[in-house]
Write a protein that holds these residues in place. Sequence first.
Motif, PDB file in Angstrom:
ATOM      1  N   SER A 112       0.849  -1.234  -0.101  1.00  0.00           N
ATOM      2  CA  SER A 112      -0.051  -0.055   0.121  1.00  0.00           C
ATOM      3  C   SER A 112       0.926   1.230   0.263  1.00  0.00           C
ATOM      4  N   LEU A 113       1.833   1.281   0.865  1.00  0.00           N
ATOM      5  CA  LEU A 113       2.940   2.537   0.811  1.00  0.00           C
ATOM      6  C   LEU A 113       3.456   2.623  -0.485  1.00  0.00           C
ATOM      7  N   ASP A 114       4.182   1.619  -0.904  1.00  0.00           N
ATOM      8  CA  ASP A 114       5.073   1.764  -2.103  1.00  0.00           C
ATOM      9  C   ASP A 114       4.348   1.999  -3.427  1.00  0.00           C
ATOM     10  N   ASN A 115       3.064   1.408  -3.403  1.00  0.00           N
ATOM     11  CA  ASN A 115       2.412   1.754  -4.695  1.00  0.00           C
ATOM     12  C   ASN A 115       1.024   2.854  -4.681  1.00  0.00           C
ATOM     13  N   GLU A 138      -7.930   7.976  -2.654  1.00  0.00           N
ATOM     14  CA  GLU A 138      -8.854   7.208  -3.434  1.00  0.00           C
ATOM     15  C   GLU A 138      -9.121   7.263  -4.715  1.00  0.00           C
ATOM     16  N   ASN A 139      -9.123   8.374  -5.387  1.00  0.00           N
ATOM     17  CA  ASN A 139      -9.223   8.522  -6.633  1.00  0.00           C
ATOM     18  C   ASN A 139      -8.160   7.864  -7.392  1.00  0.00           C
ATOM     19  N   TYR A 140      -6.951   8.287  -6.943  1.00  0.00           N
ATOM     20  CA  TYR A 140      -5.748   7.673  -7.555  1.00  0.00           C
ATOM     21  C   TYR A 140      -5.729   6.237  -7.665  1.00  0.00           C
ATOM     22  N   ILE A 141      -6.340   5.347  -6.882  1.00  0.00           N
ATOM     23  CA  ILE A 141      -6.324   3.844  -6.644  1.00  0.00           C
ATOM     24  C   ILE A 141      -7.391   3.468  -7.626  1.00  0.00           C
ATOM     25  N   LEU A 142      -8.707   4.254  -7.424  1.00  0.00           N
ATOM     26  CA  LEU A 142      -9.677   4.054  -8.410  1.00  0.00           C
ATOM     27  C   LEU A 142      -9.187   4.003  -9.851  1.00  0.00           C
ATOM     28  N   ASN A 148     -13.618  -2.075  -5.668  1.00  0.00           N
ATOM     29  CA  ASN A 148     -13.823  -1.188  -4.505  1.00  0.00           C
ATOM     30  C   ASN A 148     -13.370  -1.867  -3.264  1.00  0.00           C
ATOM     31  N   ARG A 149     -13.405  -3.246  -3.491  1.00  0.00           N
ATOM     32  CA  ARG A 149     -13.047  -3.777  -2.161  1.00  0.00           C
ATOM     33  C   ARG A 149     -11.626  -3.628  -2.031  1.00  0.00           C
ATOM     34  N   THR A 150     -10.581  -3.781  -3.150  1.00  0.00           N
ATOM     35  CA  THR A 150      -9.241  -3.346  -2.848  1.00  0.00           C
ATOM     36  C   THR A 150      -8.917  -1.993  -2.593  1.00  0.00           C
ATOM     37  N   VAL A 151      -9.690  -1.050  -3.071  1.00  0.00           N
ATOM     38  CA  VAL A 151      -9.451   0.345  -2.786  1.00  0.00           C
ATOM     39  C   VAL A 151      -9.797   0.569  -1.479  1.00  0.00           C
ATOM     40  N   ASN A 152     -10.737  -0.165  -0.789  1.00  0.00           N
ATOM     41  CA  ASN A 152     -11.068  -0.126   0.681  1.00  0.00           C
ATOM     42  C   ASN A 152      -9.923  -0.592   1.484  1.00  0.00           C
ATOM     43  N   LYS A 153      -9.286  -1.637   1.176  1.00  0.00           N
ATOM     44  CA  LYS A 153      -8.105  -2.396   1.918  1.00  0.00           C
ATOM     45  C   LYS A 153      -7.010  -1.244   1.836  1.00  0.00           C
ATOM     46  N   HIS A 154      -6.686  -0.726   0.768  1.00  0.00           N
ATOM     47  CA  HIS A 154      -5.493   0.179   0.740  1.00  0.00           C
ATOM     48  C   HIS A 154      -5.710   1.527   1.667  1.00  0.00           C
ATOM     49  N   MET A 155      -7.419   2.075   1.809  1.00  0.00           N
ATOM     50  CA  MET A 155      -7.374   3.085   2.285  1.00  0.00           C
ATOM     51  C   MET A 155      -7.454   2.804   3.861  1.00  0.00           C
ATOM     52  N   MET A 156      -7.762   1.553   4.201  1.00  0.00           N
ATOM     53  CA  MET A 156      -7.931   1.141   5.695  1.00  0.00           C
ATOM     54  C   MET A 156      -6.606   0.990   6.189  1.00  0.00           C
ATOM     55  N   ASN A 157      -5.650   0.662   5.377  1.00  0.00           N
ATOM     56  CA  ASN A 157      -4.166   0.897   5.623  1.00  0.00           C
ATOM     57  C   ASN A 157      -3.570   2.188   5.926  1.00  0.00           C
ATOM     58  N   PHE A 158      -3.883   3.035   5.099  1.00  0.00           N
ATOM     59  CA  PHE A 158      -3.631   4.433   5.368  1.00  0.00           C
ATOM     60  C   PHE A 158      -4.367   4.889   6.555  1.00  0.00           C
ATOM     61  N   VAL A 176      -8.330  11.890   9.365  1.00  0.00           N
ATOM     62  CA  VAL A 176      -8.965  11.283   8.354  1.00  0.00           C
ATOM     63  C   VAL A 176      -9.760  10.012   9.029  1.00  0.00           C
ATOM     64  N   ARG A 177      -9.892   9.932  10.109  1.00  0.00           N
ATOM     65  CA  ARG A 177     -10.466   8.985  10.967  1.00  0.00           C
ATOM     66  C   ARG A 177     -12.218   9.377  10.624  1.00  0.00           C
ATOM     67  N   GLY A 178     -12.830   8.161  10.304  1.00  0.00           N
ATOM     68  CA  GLY A 178     -14.308   8.245  10.033  1.00  0.00           C
ATOM     69  C   GLY A 178     -14.506   8.310   8.566  1.00  0.00           C
ATOM     70  N   TYR A 179     -13.319   8.335   7.663  1.00  0.00           N
ATOM     71  CA  TYR A 179     -13.470   8.452   6.346  1.00  0.00           C
ATOM     72  C   TYR A 179     -14.406   7.212   5.764  1.00  0.00           C
ATOM     73  N   LYS A 180     -15.472   7.419   5.009  1.00  0.00           N
ATOM     74  CA  LYS A 180     -16.248   6.184   4.554  1.00  0.00           C
ATOM     75  C   LYS A 180     -15.496   5.307   3.503  1.00  0.00           C
ATOM     76  N   GLU A 181     -15.972   4.104   3.708  1.00  0.00           N
ATOM     77  CA  GLU A 181     -15.531   3.096   2.775  1.00  0.00           C
ATOM     78  C   GLU A 181     -16.371   3.264   1.464  1.00  0.00           C
ATOM     79  N   LEU A 182     -16.041   2.695   0.269  1.00  0.00           N
ATOM     80  CA  LEU A 182     -16.687   2.745  -0.914  1.00  0.00           C
ATOM     81  C   LEU A 182     -17.652   1.309  -0.685  1.00  0.00           C
ATOM     82  N   LYS A 183     -18.807   1.490  -1.311  1.00  0.00           N
ATOM     83  CA  LYS A 183     -19.695   0.332  -1.085  1.00  0.00           C
ATOM     84  C   LYS A 183     -18.957  -0.653  -1.922  1.00  0.00           C
ATOM     85  N   GLN A 184     -19.339  -1.718  -1.789  1.00  0.00           N
ATOM     86  CA  GLN A 184     -18.412  -3.194  -2.367  1.00  0.00           C
ATOM     87  C   GLN A 184     -19.795  -4.118  -2.351  1.00  0.00           C
ATOM     88  N   LYS A 185     -19.688  -5.028  -3.488  1.00  0.00           N
ATOM     89  CA  LYS A 185     -20.616  -5.930  -3.783  1.00  0.00           C
ATOM     90  C   LYS A 185     -20.200  -6.934  -3.017  1.00  0.00           C
TER      91      LYS A 185
END
Length: 375
Positions: A112-115, A138-142, A148-158, A176-185
């Motif tokens: 997450s950090l390096d990429n 978040e937009n950069y990862i998208l 969305n599932r992978t984006v949420n994983k990297h955002m959780m690490n952040f 950034v505490r409380g920043y909402k996750e993307l909806k994932q199927k």
Amino acid sequence: MSDLKKDEKKTPRFHRKTVSKHGKKQSFSAKKKKSYRVDFRMPDGSRKTKVFHRKVDAEMYKAQLKVEKQMFLTTGQIIKKDVTLEEFSLIWFEEAVGGRKAPKTAHGYRSSLDNYILPVLGKIKIKFLDFNHSRKLENYILRSGKTNRTVNKHMMNFKTIMNDAEKMGYILKNKVRGYKELKQKRRDLTYWNKEEVKTFLNYTEYNDELHDLYVLTLNTGLRLGEVCGLCWDKVDFESNQIIISRSLTRNGLRDSTKGGQSRYLPMNDRTRAVLLKLFRNKSGSPFVFCKHDGSPLPYDHINLRRFRPSQVQARLDKIIRFHDLRHTYASHFVMNGGSIYTLQKLLGHREIETTMIYAHLDKEFMDKACKFVSF
């Protein structure tokens, strides 16, 4: 005496003579420049002085210093070195991750950090990071095409990094505490019916050396790492139970499970028969399932190199992942009348919400739920 002072820098006056369109001479002189100086004494005795060209910037800086001072007076903590996210990540990885987290978890943080995180936010001081920076990341990862599932994983690490920055005293508050996750199927629950299980086991009994491993998994709901890491010292034939306290990972055997807690599984007749057969024929290896030389099975290869080809050769229409054998166990446990709350303990889920994905299969459970409302 106020620590916010207005300075007037004296600049050399100069005159410039010009001629207007009416022929009259006019002269202009340069105006004096204003600046605002903050002079603040910190509780540790240090003195912070800084000059600003705008009054609003000086007031914001002064307010920040006051908050830091009040925090020290209240908690005894003082904000540490003013660092960028990149600089803090080196400290954080060494102090909070290395040697303290599982290798797989540490690898996830490093990825997450390096990429993603450092290329976007690495040069920014951590005290300035807020919701807007989270959206930018978040937009950069998208844009990289991740789900969305992978984006949420990297955002959780952040967010974890920022939480630790607050705990370690590098920032006053994690903004950034409380920043909402993307909806994932949610993934559809995939499992075999009884006929599919029978077809597969009938084929593997004579054509796949891992037949007993599949039987044990279908009768216990163990994760792949748990069944590969199962050793004979955790099989108790006297009490007729298996102790699940280890897991085999890509980095070797680990003395903990995914949930972090040991659990005790009773053996049904099929499980006991399989384990007794293997125990009589064991070759001295501590592992219940092992290669011919006694070393553990190749964790990474079982799903694609062994389990999937056997499904194809058995001519099954529904091809599943190895983890879906766990879903198959849980689904049939519930459909045959097992309790959701008992299943939670058997599967090793820390939260009942995780186990509730099987609730719709429990007719009695759903019928009871419907009876709570009647008009």
